[in-house]
Design an enzyme around this catalytic site. Structure first.
Site, PDB file in Angstrom:
ATOM      1  N   SER A 183       0.918  -1.161   0.125  1.00  0.00           N
ATOM      2  CA  SER A 183       0.057   0.019   0.046  1.00  0.00           C
ATOM      3  C   SER A 183       0.805   1.265  -0.099  1.00  0.00           C
ATOM      4  CB  SER A 183      -0.864   0.024   1.292  1.00  0.00           C
ATOM      5  OG  SER A 183      -0.243  -0.156   2.265  1.00  0.00           O
ATOM      6  N   HIS A 193      -5.764  -4.028  -1.348  1.00  0.00           N
ATOM      7  CA  HIS A 193      -5.430  -3.012  -2.304  1.00  0.00           C
ATOM      8  C   HIS A 193      -5.795  -3.498  -3.992  1.00  0.00           C
ATOM      9  CE1 HIS A 193      -4.675   0.604  -0.178  1.00  0.00           C
ATOM     10  NE2 HIS A 193      -4.166  -0.187   0.836  1.00  0.00           N
ATOM     11  N   LYS A 238     -12.398  -0.814   0.557  1.00  0.00           N
ATOM     12  CA  LYS A 238     -11.651  -0.057  -0.348  1.00  0.00           C
ATOM     13  C   LYS A 238     -12.245   0.327  -1.516  1.00  0.00           C
ATOM     14  CE  LYS A 238      -7.400  -0.732   2.374  1.00  0.00           C
ATOM     15  NZ  LYS A 238      -6.407  -1.638   2.792  1.00  0.00           N
TER      16      LYS A 238
HETATM   17  C1  LIG Z   1      -6.306  -1.920   4.281  1.00  0.00           C
HETATM   18  C2  LIG Z   1      -5.812  -3.348   4.668  1.00  0.00           C
HETATM   19  C3  LIG Z   1      -6.368  -4.185   5.277  1.00  0.00           C
HETATM   20  C4  LIG Z   1      -7.593  -3.803   6.368  1.00  0.00           C
HETATM   21  O1  LIG Z   1      -8.703  -3.726   5.630  1.00  0.00           O
HETATM   22  P1  LIG Z   1     -10.002  -3.047   6.333  1.00  0.00           P
HETATM   23  O2  LIG Z   1     -11.351  -3.891   5.757  1.00  0.00           O
HETATM   24  O3  LIG Z   1      -9.951  -1.719   6.385  1.00  0.00           O
HETATM   25  O4  LIG Z   1      -9.996  -3.721   7.887  1.00  0.00           O
HETATM   26  C5  LIG Z   1      -5.789  -5.492   5.514  1.00  0.00           C
HETATM   27  N1  LIG Z   1      -4.861  -5.684   4.824  1.00  0.00           N
HETATM   28  C6  LIG Z   1      -4.159  -5.045   3.745  1.00  0.00           C
HETATM   29  C7  LIG Z   1      -3.118  -5.329   3.105  1.00  0.00           C
HETATM   30  C8  LIG Z   1      -4.894  -3.559   3.765  1.00  0.00           C
HETATM   31  O5  LIG Z   1      -4.144  -2.824   3.080  1.00  0.00           O
END
Ligand SMILES: *Cc1c(COP(=O)(O)O)cnc(C)c1O
Length: 399
Positions: free
Chosen positions: A185, A213, A244
């Protein structure tokens, strides 16, 4: 004994230290839906912060679906699914996601974070077990691995040769699993999953990828990283999120039926915490509908990202190793990145500075998050603001 009033002195000191280092987080309050623009303190700002890749966070189809479902099913699930039963909506979402992603089965959790906390300890149970983990993996993988009480062996970021080396050098008496983020990310690079899948097969290790992502971004019509590389059936567990690109909230675990069934028996956040709410589930179903019907949003996201990345590079900015709609504008030292972000804010652009310890020292940046919701005018406005601030702060050459 010290006076009772002093028992939180340590915390005050910790908070003061963060403030003095400029590391104390101040969270902006948004007075509008999450979109290409947001309202902050009565001002309209161009939004480059959200993971709302497809612009679904305020999409009419998702809003309508949520409203209709509330009229039919109410709001909350009432209790955990193993005790109060599971609503047909949740089952429907899981079946639809499994078909969308081309896997045997899916189980949904409250979030992507929880999906990792649910899955890793359910598969890696004991002190004999070993997790081979990319050094830049997400915090929820790190925490899930800790909860599993397995030994964690880190390998160099996205380096299959180093993964081979650490596997060779680690004696394994219990079970073993390789875990990697799909898209990283902070830099926007994609895991070298085909090579990692080869290694998992050669060594007999389980393979898990966290595609938070990549869900809704990579692959045909947003079907994720496994689809992107054509690795169907070769990745044991895919973690995803609906917070996301899907624009809602909720976690996904996708993979073999046996594994998903096991999580219904043993995953603690499934057994001891309630399910997603009705409007969340209905909105996510509407998101799947949209993605299955057309690739329009996904195509626009990638076109926007390409335009913005090329525009930034043409201005003289360095955009790192990204292969996805995440564009890191590299600035170097954290104070410069913070100053850059503050100046952008004054110029009407909301874009986050990211510094140590989230990224290494000297690699501070502004992370620009693209969305299909951005118009051509939005992207021009963004580039103009970056050009103005970049010249002013001497990051890019004057015209
Ligand atoms: C954003 C993210 C999460 C968390 O996701 P949420 O649904 O917001 O809890 C987990 N793993 C990765 C790699 C992320 O980028």
């Amino acid at each position: 004994m010290s006076a009772p009033s002093s028992k939180l002195d340590w915390l005050q000191q910790e908070a003061d230290t963060l403030r003095s280092q400029g590391l104390y987080n101040t969270i902006r309050t948004i007075d509008s839906p999450m979109g290409a623009h947001v309202t902050i303190g009565g001002r309209d700002l161009l939004n480059f912060c959200a993971n709302n890749y497809l612009g679904l966070a305020n999409h009419p189809a998702l809003r309508d679906a949520a409203k209709r479902a509330v009229d039919e099913y109410g709001i909350g699930p009432g209790a955990v699914r193993t005790i109060a039963g599971t609503m047909s909506l949740h089952v429907q979402l899981e079946d639809r996601l499994a078909a969308f992603k081309g896997v045997e089965a899916v189980i949904t959790l409250q979030s992507g974070f929880t999906a990792n906390l649910a899955t890793i300890p359910a598969l890696m149970g004991g002190t004999d077990d070993v997790i081979f983990s990319d050094e830049l993996n997400h915090a929820s993988i790190i925490d899930g691995s800790r909860l599993a009480r397995a030994q964690v062996v880190r390998y160099r970021h996205n380096d299959p040769d180093d993964l081979r080396r650490v596997i060779r050098e680690t004696p394994l008496t219990g079970r073993g699993m390789i875990i990697t983020d799909g898209v990283f990310s902070m830099d926007g690079d994609i895991a070298r999953l085909p090579e990692i899948a080869d290694i998992a097969e050669e060594t007999g290790l389980l393979l898990m990828v966290d595609d938070a992502h990549g869900e809704g971004v990579l692959g045909r019509g947003g079907r994720g990283i496994v689809d992107h590389f054509g690795l169907h059936g070769r990745v044991d567990v895919e973690i995803g999120t609906m917070s996301k690109a899907f624009g809602v909230v909720g976690g996904i675990v996708a993979g073999k039926q046996l594994i998903v069934d096991w999580l219904r028996q043993r995953a603690r956040p499934f057994l001891f915490s309630s399910a997603m709410t009705v409007p969340d589930v209905a909105a996510c179903l509407a998101a799947v509908d949209l993605l299955e019907r057309s690739t329009e949003q996904v195509d626009r996201l990638w076109a926007n990202a390409e335009f913005l990345r090329k525009g930034m590079q043409a201005l003289g900015f360095i955009t790192g190793v990204t292969q996805t709609p995440i564009i890191p504008v590299m600035l170097g030292e954290a104070p410069l990145a913070q100053q850059f972000s503050r100046r952008l804010f004054e110029e009407g652009v909301f874009a986050m500075a990211i510094g140590y310890p989230t990224v290494p020292q000297g690699k501070a940046r502004i992370r620009v998050m693209n969305s299909a919701a951005h118009t051509a005018d939005d992207l021009e406005q963004g580039l103009e603001a970056f050009a103005k601030v970049g010249r002013e702060l001497g990051v890019i050459p004057a015209r």
